[in-house]
Write a protein that holds these residues in place. Structure first.
Motif, PDB file in Angstrom:
ATOM      1  N   TRP A 131       0.849  -1.183   0.000  1.00  0.00           N
ATOM      2  CA  TRP A 131       0.000   0.000   0.000  1.00  0.00           C
ATOM      3  C   TRP A 131       0.888   1.238   0.000  1.00  0.00           C
ATOM      4  O   TRP A 131       2.061   1.193   0.340  1.00  0.00           O
ATOM      5  CB  TRP A 131      -0.947   0.020   1.186  1.00  0.00           C
ATOM      6  N   ALA A 132       0.292   2.366  -0.397  1.00  0.00           N
ATOM      7  CA  ALA A 132       0.942   3.669  -0.315  1.00  0.00           C
ATOM      8  C   ALA A 132       0.170   4.501   0.692  1.00  0.00           C
ATOM      9  O   ALA A 132      -1.064   4.451   0.740  1.00  0.00           O
ATOM     10  CB  ALA A 132       0.957   4.355  -1.674  1.00  0.00           C
ATOM     11  N   GLN A 133       0.889   5.267   1.493  1.00  0.00           N
ATOM     12  CA  GLN A 133       0.225   6.024   2.546  1.00  0.00           C
ATOM     13  C   GLN A 133       0.917   7.353   2.790  1.00  0.00           C
ATOM     14  O   GLN A 133       2.096   7.541   2.470  1.00  0.00           O
ATOM     15  CB  GLN A 133       0.210   5.234   3.851  1.00  0.00           C
ATOM     16  N   SER A 134       0.158   8.276   3.363  1.00  0.00           N
ATOM     17  CA  SER A 134       0.733   9.524   3.847  1.00  0.00           C
ATOM     18  C   SER A 134       1.485   9.243   5.142  1.00  0.00           C
ATOM     19  O   SER A 134       1.380   8.153   5.720  1.00  0.00           O
ATOM     20  CB  SER A 134      -0.377  10.544   4.084  1.00  0.00           C
ATOM     21  N   LEU A 135       2.206  10.226   5.614  1.00  0.00           N
ATOM     22  CA  LEU A 135       2.965  10.051   6.843  1.00  0.00           C
ATOM     23  C   LEU A 135       2.042   9.776   8.029  1.00  0.00           C
ATOM     24  O   LEU A 135       2.441   9.105   8.990  1.00  0.00           O
ATOM     25  CB  LEU A 135       3.812  11.300   7.112  1.00  0.00           C
ATOM     26  N   ASP A 136       0.810  10.257   7.939  1.00  0.00           N
ATOM     27  CA  ASP A 136      -0.153  10.006   9.017  1.00  0.00           C
ATOM     28  C   ASP A 136      -1.054   8.812   8.727  1.00  0.00           C
ATOM     29  O   ASP A 136      -2.116   8.670   9.325  1.00  0.00           O
ATOM     30  CB  ASP A 136      -0.988  11.259   9.327  1.00  0.00           C
ATOM     31  N   GLY A 137      -0.619   7.931   7.822  1.00  0.00           N
ATOM     32  CA  GLY A 137      -1.281   6.641   7.647  1.00  0.00           C
ATOM     33  C   GLY A 137      -2.536   6.639   6.809  1.00  0.00           C
ATOM     34  O   GLY A 137      -3.319   5.693   6.871  1.00  0.00           O
ATOM     35  N   ARG A 138      -2.726   7.665   5.953  1.00  0.00           N
ATOM     36  CA  ARG A 138      -3.921   7.717   5.117  1.00  0.00           C
ATOM     37  C   ARG A 138      -3.605   7.247   3.698  1.00  0.00           C
ATOM     38  O   ARG A 138      -2.515   7.499   3.175  1.00  0.00           O
ATOM     39  CB  ARG A 138      -4.487   9.146   5.060  1.00  0.00           C
ATOM     40  N   ALA A 139      -4.581   6.567   3.084  1.00  0.00           N
ATOM     41  CA  ALA A 139      -4.419   6.086   1.713  1.00  0.00           C
ATOM     42  C   ALA A 139      -5.066   7.018   0.706  1.00  0.00           C
ATOM     43  O   ALA A 139      -4.876   6.862  -0.497  1.00  0.00           O
ATOM     44  CB  ALA A 139      -5.016   4.689   1.566  1.00  0.00           C
ATOM     45  N   ALA A 140      -5.854   7.985   1.165  1.00  0.00           N
ATOM     46  CA  ALA A 140      -6.551   8.908   0.276  1.00  0.00           C
ATOM     47  C   ALA A 140      -6.963  10.137   1.069  1.00  0.00           C
ATOM     48  O   ALA A 140      -7.017  10.123   2.306  1.00  0.00           O
ATOM     49  CB  ALA A 140      -7.780   8.242  -0.342  1.00  0.00           C
ATOM     50  N   ALA A 141      -7.249  11.205   0.338  1.00  0.00           N
ATOM     51  CA  ALA A 141      -7.765  12.419   0.966  1.00  0.00           C
ATOM     52  C   ALA A 141      -9.240  12.235   1.306  1.00  0.00           C
ATOM     53  O   ALA A 141      -9.865  11.222   0.949  1.00  0.00           O
ATOM     54  CB  ALA A 141      -7.574  13.611   0.034  1.00  0.00           C
ATOM     55  N   ALA A 142      -9.822  13.224   1.953  1.00  0.00           N
ATOM     56  CA  ALA A 142     -11.203  13.114   2.413  1.00  0.00           C
ATOM     57  C   ALA A 142     -12.184  12.884   1.270  1.00  0.00           C
ATOM     58  O   ALA A 142     -13.213  12.218   1.443  1.00  0.00           O
ATOM     59  CB  ALA A 142     -11.588  14.373   3.192  1.00  0.00           C
ATOM     60  N   ASP A 143     -11.880  13.411   0.065  1.00  0.00           N
ATOM     61  CA  ASP A 143     -12.782  13.233  -1.081  1.00  0.00           C
ATOM     62  C   ASP A 143     -12.543  11.917  -1.817  1.00  0.00           C
ATOM     63  O   ASP A 143     -13.178  11.651  -2.842  1.00  0.00           O
ATOM     64  CB  ASP A 143     -12.657  14.409  -2.053  1.00  0.00           C
ATOM     65  N   LEU A 195       0.721  14.993   4.748  1.00  0.00           N
ATOM     66  CA  LEU A 195      -0.303  14.783   5.776  1.00  0.00           C
ATOM     67  C   LEU A 195      -1.667  14.985   5.139  1.00  0.00           C
ATOM     68  O   LEU A 195      -1.897  15.974   4.439  1.00  0.00           O
ATOM     69  CB  LEU A 195      -0.104  15.759   6.942  1.00  0.00           C
ATOM     70  N   LEU A 196      -2.586  14.034   5.366  1.00  0.00           N
ATOM     71  CA  LEU A 196      -3.917  14.111   4.775  1.00  0.00           C
ATOM     72  C   LEU A 196      -5.026  14.210   5.808  1.00  0.00           C
ATOM     73  O   LEU A 196      -6.084  14.778   5.538  1.00  0.00           O
ATOM     74  CB  LEU A 196      -4.163  12.884   3.872  1.00  0.00           C
ATOM     75  N   GLY A 197      -4.809  13.633   6.988  1.00  0.00           N
ATOM     76  CA  GLY A 197      -5.871  13.629   7.982  1.00  0.00           C
ATOM     77  C   GLY A 197      -7.080  12.852   7.493  1.00  0.00           C
ATOM     78  O   GLY A 197      -7.046  12.139   6.490  1.00  0.00           O
ATOM     79  N   GLY A 198      -8.181  12.964   8.234  1.00  0.00           N
ATOM     80  CA  GLY A 198      -9.403  12.303   7.807  1.00  0.00           C
ATOM     81  C   GLY A 198      -9.444  10.839   8.190  1.00  0.00           C
ATOM     82  O   GLY A 198      -8.609  10.334   8.939  1.00  0.00           O
ATOM     83  N   SER A 199     -10.419  10.154   7.631  1.00  0.00           N
ATOM     84  CA  SER A 199     -10.708   8.781   8.049  1.00  0.00           C
ATOM     85  C   SER A 199     -10.273   7.706   7.066  1.00  0.00           C
ATOM     86  O   SER A 199     -10.465   6.517   7.328  1.00  0.00           O
ATOM     87  CB  SER A 199     -12.217   8.639   8.287  1.00  0.00           C
ATOM     88  N   ARG A 200      -9.717   8.091   5.934  1.00  0.00           N
ATOM     89  CA  ARG A 200      -9.399   7.098   4.898  1.00  0.00           C
ATOM     90  C   ARG A 200      -8.026   6.480   5.163  1.00  0.00           C
ATOM     91  O   ARG A 200      -7.014   6.840   4.561  1.00  0.00           O
ATOM     92  CB  ARG A 200      -9.466   7.725   3.506  1.00  0.00           C
ATOM     93  N   LEU A 201      -8.025   5.517   6.078  1.00  0.00           N
ATOM     94  CA  LEU A 201      -6.785   4.888   6.523  1.00  0.00           C
ATOM     95  C   LEU A 201      -6.252   3.891   5.500  1.00  0.00           C
ATOM     96  O   LEU A 201      -7.019   3.288   4.733  1.00  0.00           O
ATOM     97  CB  LEU A 201      -7.017   4.183   7.857  1.00  0.00           C
ATOM     98  N   ALA A 202      -4.927   3.696   5.515  1.00  0.00           N
ATOM     99  CA  ALA A 202      -4.293   2.730   4.609  1.00  0.00           C
ATOM    100  C   ALA A 202      -4.704   1.303   4.943  1.00  0.00           C
ATOM    101  O   ALA A 202      -4.762   0.443   4.070  1.00  0.00           O
ATOM    102  CB  ALA A 202      -2.782   2.868   4.668  1.00  0.00           C
ATOM    103  N   LEU A 203      -4.983   1.019   6.225  1.00  0.00           N
ATOM    104  CA  LEU A 203      -5.501  -0.278   6.651  1.00  0.00           C
ATOM    105  C   LEU A 203      -6.750  -0.054   7.483  1.00  0.00           C
ATOM    106  O   LEU A 203      -6.874   0.955   8.183  1.00  0.00           O
ATOM    107  CB  LEU A 203      -4.465  -1.040   7.484  1.00  0.00           C
TER     108      LEU A 203
END
Length: 351
Positions: free
Chosen positions: A156-168, A295-303
């Motif tokens: 998987w690919a993730q942001s530094l804060d563990g997100r796989a996608a932005a809020a949208d 950093l993306l924040g939000g709820s779209r986690l990589a796992l």
């Protein structure tokens, strides 16, 4: 007797030769024969099912008696059974080889035991030289032999804060070009590549392995897992290989089916639901986490849920390598306390 410099160099060469062989039902194996004074006198590798094994291929390049007192350096324990070819252990004994250095034990019930047969005939045997490199070369074959399923890499690919996608929901591109090129190279090393139907519907991936716009010579078979229908015009239908579709949540059934089709290595590309399901099922033999400095924040986690309810249940990993890729960082890891998937308690029942 310890492995000497000439034998270590010969193992480097044997691993290089092994990689020339085709991936398939038989492992890629290379062999180098050294004279008693450490000179290379012959080389060989396995050219495919039904052809001579690496040791026999090397011996065939010598005159009768020329291998007397030689050392055979081989990437896999010489086999001890008769199939479409005879036992390599016997061929080495008959040729008069005095010493064998090999990297990995053969896990086969029928084919294993070559080292003991060699020792019984008075041949000096040393094992374990460059075992990690040899394991990496034939990891798929080893997993297929031990567990009856492909070797599974979850990426998987993730942001530094563990997100796989932005809020949208947008995710192209979290990582940079160097990381994406690395992914395509690794896709080309796999027999098959898997995504969930959610990823197909959201991203319409081609699931090809590319160098820029050009297709790489080897293309993994595309596998789509999930119950939602795939549009007839989805990019996956234009893949060089006919896609395989599995309308099931039973991942063990999926990998067992792929095993019957000759798939030895499976690259699980996403999304988060499918990646998490493979990890929860104990089917992840290797993890590739591409981490971007964003950093993306939000709820779209990589796992998502991987079956961990408390810190005591955490899925511990051992990091094999931290690999910088441009501004990004790749973590390559495997389940902790295991040198191969058959020894990992998280893989219990994986066959």
């Amino acid at each position: 007797m310890a492995v000497n410099a000439a034998e270590r160099h010969a193992m480097d060469r044997a691993l290089h030769l092994a990689a020339r062989g085709p991936r398939g039902a038989n492992p890629q194996v290379g062999a180098v024969l050294l004279s008693p004074d450490g000179r290379v006198i012959a080389e060989g590798w396995h050219h495919g099912a039904g052809t001579p094994h690496a040791e026999v291929d090397a011996l065939s390049k010598l005159a009768p008696g020329e291998a007397g007192g030689a050392t055979a350096v081989v990437t896999l324990e010489p086999c001890n059974h008769t199939g479409r070819t005879g036992p390599c252990a016997v061929a080495l004994i008959d040729a008069g080889v005095a010493r064998v250095v090999y990297a990995l034990d053969d896990p086969g019930v029928a084919s294993g035991g070559g080292a003991e047969r060699l020792r019984s005939a008075g041949v000096d045997v040393e094992s374990g030289e460059q075992a990690d490199a040899a394991h990496a070369l034939i990891a798929g074959w080893l997993t297929a032999q031990r567990l009856g399923r492909p070797h599974v890499t979850v990426k998987w690919a993730q942001s530094l804060d563990g997100r796989a996608a932005a809020a949208d929901g947008s995710s192209q591109w979290i990582t940079g070009p160097a990381a994406r090129a690395d992914v395509h190279r690794r896709r080309a090393e796999a027999d098959a590549i898997a995504v969930g139907t959610g990823t197909v519907l959201a991203d319409d991936p081609a699931l090809t392995a590319r160098d820029g716009d050009a297709l790489l010579p080897h293309q993994p078979i595309p596998v789509v897992i999930g119950s939602r229908p795939t549009p007839s015009d989805a990019a996956v239908h234009r893949h060089p290989h006919t896609p395989l579709f599995f309308d099931t949540r039973d991942l063990r059934a999926v990998v067992a089916d792929l095993h019957t089709r000759g798939v030895q290595s499976l690259f699980v590309e996403g999304g988060p639901t499918l990646a998490s399901a493979f990890i929860e099922a104990g089917l992840a033999d290797r993890v590739l986490a591409y981490i971007a400095p964003v950093l993306l924040g939000g709820s779209r986690l990589a796992l998502t849920d991987i079956g961990v309810g408390s810190i005591d249940e955490a899925r511990r990993l051992t990091v094999d390598e931290w690999l910088p890729l441009g501004d990004d960082l790749l973590a390559i890891a495997h389940p902790a306390h295991a040198t191969d998937p058959a020894e990992d308690p998280q893989n219990e029942g994986a066959a």
